[in-house]
Design an enzyme around this catalytic site. Structure first.
Site, PDB file in Angstrom:
ATOM      1  N   ARG A  85       0.836  -1.207   0.000  1.00 58.02           N
ATOM      2  CA  ARG A  85       0.000   0.000   0.000  1.00 58.02           C
ATOM      3  C   ARG A  85       0.865   1.249   0.000  1.00 58.02           C
ATOM      4  O   ARG A  85       1.801   1.385   0.778  1.00 58.02           O
ATOM      5  CB  ARG A  85      -0.901   0.012   1.246  1.00 58.02           C
ATOM      6  N   ARG A  94      -5.907   1.704  -4.849  1.00 57.00           N
ATOM      7  CA  ARG A  94      -4.999   1.119  -3.868  1.00 57.00           C
ATOM      8  C   ARG A  94      -4.889  -0.383  -4.059  1.00 57.00           C
ATOM      9  O   ARG A  94      -5.842  -1.031  -4.471  1.00 57.00           O
ATOM     10  CB  ARG A  94      -5.418   1.443  -2.450  1.00 57.00           C
ATOM     11  N   ASP A  97      -6.565  -2.011   1.228  1.00 61.47           N
ATOM     12  CA  ASP A  97      -7.034  -1.082   2.254  1.00 61.47           C
ATOM     13  C   ASP A  97      -7.618  -1.926   3.377  1.00 61.47           C
ATOM     14  O   ASP A  97      -8.445  -2.807   3.122  1.00 61.47           O
ATOM     15  CB  ASP A  97      -8.105  -0.155   1.667  1.00 61.47           C
ATOM     16  N   ASP A  99      -9.464  -1.319   6.939  1.00 64.25           N
ATOM     17  CA  ASP A  99     -10.075  -0.333   7.832  1.00 64.25           C
ATOM     18  C   ASP A  99     -10.639  -1.007   9.069  1.00 64.25           C
ATOM     19  O   ASP A  99     -11.424  -1.961   8.965  1.00 64.25           O
ATOM     20  CB  ASP A  99     -11.220   0.408   7.131  1.00 64.25           C
TER      21      ASP A  99
END
Length: 168
Positions: A85, A94, A97, A99
């Site tokens: 990343r 990207r 990711d 989260d």
């Protein structure tokens, strides 16, 4: 040590996104203090924010962890970096990711970490996968994953599409 439940959303739209998300799921289970307990189906989703980019592959995992929320966030950021990343365009394309969406229904609000994730309840690409594995999981004061997913998908029926085997 207490074991906590956390919700992690995964997404990618570069370099074979499906493989990137699957590799990240496998890597999550190798993190010290983290065990994946449930994995959603993969979903193809349209980008949000910066829309001039490839579609995403998204998923959600439920994990049990002995890490604190800040420790888990740090581990996720390190894993993103290990998986390639690069953060150069906000909401941009990207390779992966990760989260942190929720940490055992706790509230955090500091400069590095806000939980539950402040926009997760507005994102079909988070709520639909979460509803698939934990329909009654409540996100903050916004409601259950299934209720939120139904509301979001009613407003945008083509926001997410489940990926079946052999489809990317």
């Amino acid at each position: 040590m207490n074991t906590m439940t956390a919700v992690i959303a995964l997404g990618a739209n570069l370099k074979n996104p499906r493989q990137q998300v699957e590799a990240a799921m496998a890597a999550l289970n190798q993190l010290a203090g983290v065990r994946v307990k449930a994995i959603s189906p993969l979903y193809k989703t349209k980008p949000v924010g910066l829309t001039d980019q490839p579609d995403f592959v998204n998923a959600v995992v439920l994990v049990h962890t002995t890490l604190s929320a800040p420790e888990l966030l740090s581990a996720l950021l390190k894993l993103e970096e290990q998986l390639g990343r690069v953060r150069n365009v906000p909401n941009g394309p990207r390779v992966i990711d990760l989260d942190l969406i929720d940490y055992h229904h706790q509230i955090f609000n500091d400069t590095d970490l806000v939980l539950p994730h402040p926009r997760a309840h507005e994102r079909a690409f988070v709520m639909a996968p979460l509803a698939a594995i934990a329909p009654y999981y409540v996100i903050g004061t916004h409601g259950s994953a299934s209720t939120l997913a139904a509301k979001l998908l009613k407003a945008q029926p083509d926001a997410v599409t489940i990926i079946t085997d052999g489809q990317d």
